[in-house]
Design a protein around this motif. Structure first.
Motif, PDB file in Angstrom:
ATOM      1  N   VAL A   1       0.853  -1.198   0.000  1.00  0.00           N
ATOM      2  CA  VAL A   1       0.000   0.000   0.000  1.00  0.00           C
ATOM      3  C   VAL A   1       0.891   1.252   0.000  1.00  0.00           C
ATOM      4  CG1 VAL A   1      -1.984  -1.079   1.143  1.00  0.00           C
ATOM      5  CG2 VAL A   1      -0.162  -0.035   2.527  1.00  0.00           C
ATOM      6  N   ALA A   2       0.240   2.421  -0.095  1.00  0.00           N
ATOM      7  CA  ALA A   2       0.989   3.672  -0.252  1.00  0.00           C
ATOM      8  C   ALA A   2       1.619   4.172   1.043  1.00  0.00           C
ATOM      9  CB  ALA A   2       0.058   4.739  -0.822  1.00  0.00           C
ATOM     10  N   THR A   3       1.122   3.701   2.189  1.00  0.00           N
ATOM     11  CA  THR A   3       1.626   4.203   3.474  1.00  0.00           C
ATOM     12  C   THR A   3       2.934   3.507   3.844  1.00  0.00           C
ATOM     13  OG1 THR A   3      -0.698   4.133   4.065  1.00  0.00           O
ATOM     14  CG2 THR A   3       0.835   4.715   5.825  1.00  0.00           C
ATOM     15  N   GLN A   4       3.902   4.296   4.291  1.00  0.00           N
ATOM     16  CA  GLN A   4       5.181   3.722   4.738  1.00  0.00           C
ATOM     17  C   GLN A   4       4.959   2.758   5.903  1.00  0.00           C
ATOM     18  OE1 GLN A   4       8.630   6.422   5.372  1.00  0.00           O
ATOM     19  NE2 GLN A   4       8.576   5.682   7.488  1.00  0.00           N
ATOM     20  N   ALA A   5       5.728   1.677   5.945  1.00  0.00           N
ATOM     21  CA  ALA A   5       5.621   0.706   7.055  1.00  0.00           C
ATOM     22  C   ALA A   5       6.937   0.698   7.829  1.00  0.00           C
ATOM     23  CB  ALA A   5       5.337  -0.684   6.500  1.00  0.00           C
ATOM     24  N   ASN A   6       6.832   0.847   9.165  1.00  0.00           N
ATOM     25  CA  ASN A   6       8.036   0.880   9.999  1.00  0.00           C
ATOM     26  C   ASN A   6       8.191  -0.449  10.724  1.00  0.00           C
ATOM     27  OD1 ASN A   6       8.628   3.625   9.366  1.00  0.00           O
ATOM     28  ND2 ASN A   6       6.873   4.183  10.648  1.00  0.00           N
ATOM     29  N   LEU A   7       9.336  -1.084  10.542  1.00  0.00           N
ATOM     30  CA  LEU A   7       9.580  -2.404  11.123  1.00  0.00           C
ATOM     31  C   LEU A   7      10.853  -2.351  11.950  1.00  0.00           C
ATOM     32  CD1 LEU A   7       8.952  -4.517   7.891  1.00  0.00           C
ATOM     33  CD2 LEU A   7       7.350  -4.205   9.791  1.00  0.00           C
ATOM     34  N   THR A   8      10.857  -3.104  13.048  1.00  0.00           N
ATOM     35  CA  THR A   8      12.080  -3.260  13.833  1.00  0.00           C
ATOM     36  C   THR A   8      12.464  -4.738  13.783  1.00  0.00           C
ATOM     37  OG1 THR A   8      11.476  -1.459  15.311  1.00  0.00           O
ATOM     38  CG2 THR A   8      13.119  -3.032  16.129  1.00  0.00           C
TER      39      THR A   8
ATOM     40  N   GLY B   1      22.273  -4.170  12.493  1.00  0.00           N
ATOM     41  CA  GLY B   1      22.778  -4.545  13.814  1.00  0.00           C
ATOM     42  C   GLY B   1      21.853  -5.608  14.375  1.00  0.00           C
ATOM     43  N   LYS B   2      22.099  -5.979  15.616  1.00  0.00           N
ATOM     44  CA  LYS B   2      21.257  -7.021  16.223  1.00  0.00           C
ATOM     45  C   LYS B   2      19.801  -6.558  16.298  1.00  0.00           C
ATOM     46  CE  LYS B   2      24.883  -9.279  18.772  1.00  0.00           C
ATOM     47  NZ  LYS B   2      25.324  -9.879  20.011  1.00  0.00           N
ATOM     48  N   THR B   3      19.642  -5.253  16.487  1.00  0.00           N
ATOM     49  CA  THR B   3      18.304  -4.667  16.399  1.00  0.00           C
ATOM     50  C   THR B   3      18.408  -3.445  15.493  1.00  0.00           C
ATOM     51  OG1 THR B   3      17.718  -5.392  18.623  1.00  0.00           O
ATOM     52  CG2 THR B   3      16.436  -3.570  17.711  1.00  0.00           C
ATOM     53  N   PHE B   4      17.558  -3.365  14.516  1.00  0.00           N
ATOM     54  CA  PHE B   4      17.565  -2.165  13.668  1.00  0.00           C
ATOM     55  C   PHE B   4      16.165  -1.902  13.137  1.00  0.00           C
ATOM     56  CE2 PHE B   4      17.251  -3.881   9.334  1.00  0.00           C
ATOM     57  CZ  PHE B   4      17.573  -5.212   9.535  1.00  0.00           C
ATOM     58  N   THR B   5      15.923  -0.643  12.849  1.00  0.00           N
ATOM     59  CA  THR B   5      14.609  -0.285  12.307  1.00  0.00           C
ATOM     60  C   THR B   5      14.734  -0.103  10.804  1.00  0.00           C
ATOM     61  OG1 THR B   5      15.041   2.047  12.696  1.00  0.00           O
ATOM     62  CG2 THR B   5      13.826   0.852  14.413  1.00  0.00           C
ATOM     63  N   PHE B   6      13.636  -0.353  10.155  1.00  0.00           N
ATOM     64  CA  PHE B   6      13.615  -0.234   8.693  1.00  0.00           C
ATOM     65  C   PHE B   6      12.270   0.338   8.266  1.00  0.00           C
ATOM     66  CE2 PHE B   6      12.514  -2.058   4.524  1.00  0.00           C
ATOM     67  CZ  PHE B   6      13.473  -1.371   3.785  1.00  0.00           C
ATOM     68  N   ALA B   7      12.330   1.376   7.457  1.00  0.00           N
ATOM     69  CA  ALA B   7      11.103   1.993   6.945  1.00  0.00           C
ATOM     70  C   ALA B   7      10.904   1.527   5.507  1.00  0.00           C
ATOM     71  CB  ALA B   7      11.214   3.510   7.003  1.00  0.00           C
ATOM     72  N   ALA B   8       9.860   0.736   5.288  1.00  0.00           N
ATOM     73  CA  ALA B   8       9.563   0.253   3.927  1.00  0.00           C
ATOM     74  C   ALA B   8       8.661   1.287   3.262  1.00  0.00           C
ATOM     75  CB  ALA B   8       8.879  -1.108   3.983  1.00  0.00           C
ATOM     76  N   ALA B   9       9.158   1.880   2.203  1.00  0.00           N
ATOM     77  CA  ALA B   9       8.393   2.919   1.501  1.00  0.00           C
ATOM     78  C   ALA B   9       7.070   2.349   0.998  1.00  0.00           C
ATOM     79  CB  ALA B   9       9.218   3.444   0.340  1.00  0.00           C
ATOM     80  N   GLY B  10       6.099   3.255   0.794  1.00  0.00           N
ATOM     81  CA  GLY B  10       4.835   2.809   0.200  1.00  0.00           C
ATOM     82  C   GLY B  10       5.084   2.165  -1.148  1.00  0.00           C
ATOM     83  N   PHE B  11       4.350   1.126  -1.452  1.00  0.00           N
ATOM     84  CA  PHE B  11       4.525   0.335  -2.679  1.00  0.00           C
ATOM     85  C   PHE B  11       6.015   0.077  -2.951  1.00  0.00           C
ATOM     86  CE2 PHE B  11       0.318   2.310  -3.539  1.00  0.00           C
ATOM     87  CZ  PHE B  11      -0.404   1.134  -3.536  1.00  0.00           C
ATOM     88  N   SER B  12       6.585  -0.795  -2.157  1.00  0.00           N
ATOM     89  CA  SER B  12       8.008  -1.107  -2.332  1.00  0.00           C
ATOM     90  C   SER B  12       8.258  -2.590  -2.108  1.00  0.00           C
ATOM     91  CB  SER B  12       8.871  -0.283  -1.362  1.00  0.00           C
ATOM     92  OG  SER B  12       8.637  -0.694  -0.027  1.00  0.00           O
ATOM     93  N   VAL B  13       9.273  -3.070  -2.785  1.00  0.00           N
ATOM     94  CA  VAL B  13       9.782  -4.433  -2.562  1.00  0.00           C
ATOM     95  C   VAL B  13      11.247  -4.267  -2.200  1.00  0.00           C
ATOM     96  CG1 VAL B  13      10.176  -6.707  -3.548  1.00  0.00           C
ATOM     97  CG2 VAL B  13       8.120  -5.408  -4.171  1.00  0.00           C
TER      98      VAL B  13
END
Ligand code: AHR
Length: 624
Positions: free
Chosen positions: A554-561, A604-616
């Motif tokens: 979807v178009a909304t960014q997704a934030n993952l840790t 790192g052992k823990t890191f955050t990642f922002a997946a842009a809207g409509f992204s692979v």
């Protein structure tokens, strides 16, 4: 959302997981197969009709027609081109072939041409044919003079080698043959079995179009499903038959393909197998299974010859030349060693004839298993519909749907029983945004080219298949290739025209998955079944890399840790990302709108990642 990654793998990833599905659907003749001439041998046409002259035209008053030759060039090629030079002709008179929507001609490349010629009635004529390439407006690009004599009343093969010094301004080019009209006035000359090849992929004789094959190779596909798909046969007599696709061109009659045009079968069984080896792919080969798409099923009592033909086809691929005649034919064609073959598919989409697949499946699989106990046989229908006996150990499942369907079905295989039955997702693609008219027209939601939305939906589904690769052993987007000027189906993984190749958004997704596969699956916190962002983790034990794939549909960014349990995790990793607007696509007018970009990200052992809207996204991290 926090994603905790397990320390240990759950299962190995099958080496065959990501591959390609090929059939001639605006994609073999005039596509992957490098032959430049269309209707090169007047195969399967009706003589003395205008349609028989498809792609051929007269030059300067030359008279041409396709005739049923009383002494044809071969039994398989009964037709020839009859060329009359009208009395009173002047200047160069002849005929041209316009190729498949033109011909790409490049300076310094060598184009190898050949044809057969004879005079149906002996004459005292002596002169020269001019054979070459010209622009459609008639400017000669390159030509060669070939002497002929009216005393030649048996077929003579002529070979030419054409190396243009200049590149013409467009692909609007033709192959031509002319003769001096005044000198040859009143002569009749027959021609048969023309061919013209540019340099091919890996320089194979009778080989593949270099730019198309290169795009396929870049995907690093692990298998190649062929020859269909629907192109196994519309009628029983016009079914794909392996033995009509091998050997000399003179022995290949061609067939009415299932997609509305004649297949030359120049791209035949041996060419498919050699191409598999050139790309390091394993064949997944179909045999015709007693059902023609037009609606005819062979009766149970009449299957034996077709089963034998399937056995012969397989023996051509893997048999021992000392004990098998089909294998001896392979050896006579220069290939004594058997090819690698593990999987054979029995039919295609036999849900169209499920009432007869119930007897055709057992008849074929029992006979083939007994002849080839080491092979694995794939049933093709809706899974368990019809219920088959013996129970298939492998099913081929197909799905054409909306991008949303693919995202919502990322868990399609999670609930399948683990009972020894495994799956081949032999065809899948998000082809429409309209759930009520999946196979409809572009005006009604059908996609012409895959979009970032469709590609991210497919990626969500692929993440599910990777997670379930303990039971999914192979998967291929379909169709693979389509000519933009004459396609029977959209979207295709790769679109091409006479001069260019257009890698789609879905192509880049397939490539990202195939080139970042890993060899074992690492469980992690599951995405939500009803969510819109999906992820999965694999490991490449040879390189010591953890590979994380994320699809945001979807178009909304997704934030993952991400939380990794390993003792050593690199503080930076690589990110490959394909992203764009929902409707962005690569097409002839926007060929490079979408392409993966590679950057370095903090890990790192823990890191955050922002997946842009409509992204692979593919994140690769060294970890041990
Ligand atoms: O991929 C196009 C067609 O879709 C295939 O020929 C057939 O198997 C499916 O219906």
């Amino acid at each position: 959302q926090t994603v905790s990654v397990s320390a240990t793998a759950s299962h190995p990833i099958p080496t065959t997981l990501w591959g390609q599905m090929f059939e001639d659907i605006s994609s073999g003749d005039g596509g992957l197969y490098a032959e430049l001439l269309q209707n090169r041998a007047f195969q399967q046409v009706t003589p003395n009709t205008a349609a028989a002259l498809n792609a051929w035209s007269a030059i300067n008053g030359g008279q041409i027609s396709v005739v049923a030759d009383s002494v044809p060039v071969s039994n398989s090629l009964p037709n020839s081109l009859r060329f009359n030079v009208p009395t009173g002709s002047t200047g160069q008179v002849g005929f041209a072939n316009s190729g498949f929507f033109g011909m790409k001609v490049v300076a310094s490349s060598t184009y190898k041409g050949s044809f057969f010629v004879k005079f149906p009635t002996a004459s005292s004529f002596r002169g020269n044919l001019i054979v070459g390439l010209r622009t459609t407006s008639g400017s000669t690009i390159v030509s060669q003079s070939v002497p002929i004599r009216g005393s030649t009343t048996s077929w003579q093969q002529i070979n030419v080698s054409l190396t243009p010094r200049t590149t013409p301004p467009s692909t609007d080019n033709q192959f031509f043959v002319t003769i001096d009209g005044a000198a040859a006035s009143g002569q009749t000359i027959n021609f048969a079995m023309f061919s013209l090849f540019p340099p091919t992929f890996k320089n194979r004789a009778n080989g593949m179009r270099d730019d198309v094959a290169t795009a396929l190779a870049e995907m690093q596909p692990k298998f190649f499903r062929f020859p269909g798909g629907n192109n196994l046969g519309q009628t029983v007599p016009t079914r794909w038959q392996w033995n009509a696709t091998i050997g000399s061109f003179l022995d290949r009659p061609g067939r009415a393909g299932d997609w509305g045009y004649i297949n030359t079968d120049g791209l035949g069984l041996l060419e498919y197998l050699l191409f598999c080896e050139d790309l390091g792919m394993e064949p997944i080969m179909a045999v015709w299974a007693g059902f023609a798409l037009g609606g005819t099923s062979v009766a149970q009592t009449g299957l034996e010859p077709y089963i034998q033909q399937a056995i012969d086809q397989i023996n051509f691929v893997i048999g021992d030349p000392a004990t098998s005649a089909p294998a001896a034919r392979r050896a006579a064609l220069g290939r004594a060693q058997p090819f690698k073959l593990t999987y054979v598919e029995i039919g295609n989409e036999d849900f169209f004839a499920s009432d007869t697949y119930t007897y055709r499946w057992p008849a074929f699989v029992d006979a083939l298993r007994s002849a080839f106990p080491n092979l694995k046989f794939i049933a093709t229908s809706n899974i368990n519909s019809p219920v088959l006996s013996p129970n298939p150990a492998q099913w081929d499942h197909h799905v054409y749907q909306t991008p949303t369907w693919f995202a919502q079905n990322s868990f399609f295989y999670d609930d399948m029983p683990r009972n020894g039955v495994t799956f081949f997702e032999g065809e899948y693609a998000a082809i429409s945004t309209n759930p009520n008219d999946i196979f409809g027209s572009p005006a009604n939601g059908r996609l012409t080219f895959s979009t970032m939305q469709s590609a991210s939906g497919e990626a969500a589904y692929m993440i599910g298949m990777e997670r379930n690769s303990d039971i999914v052993f192979a998967a291929s987007y379909a169709p693979l290739l389509g000519h933009v000027a004459g396609s029977q189906w959209t979207p295709n993984l790769i679109a091409f025209d006479t001069g260019n190749v257009y890698r789609s958004a879905s192509y880049f997704v397939q490539k990202l998955f195939s080139t970042n596969m890993g060899n074992e699956y690492i469980p992690s916190t599951l995405p939500s079944r009803t969510g819109t962002v999906f992820w999965g983790v694999t490991r490449n034990t040879a390189t010591g890399e953890i590979i994380i794939k994320v699809s945001n549909t979807v178009a909304t960014q997704a934030n993952l840790t991400f939380v990794l349990p390993f003792a050593n995790v690199a503080t930076s990793g690589s990110l490959q990302v394909l992203t764009g607007a929902a409707t962005a696509s690569n097409s002839p007018t926007t060929p490079s709108a979408l392409a993966p970009a590679t950057t370095t990200i903090t890990t790192g052992k823990t890191f955050t990642f922002a997946a842009a809207g409509f992204s692979v996204n593919v994140i690769t991290i060294k970890a041990s």
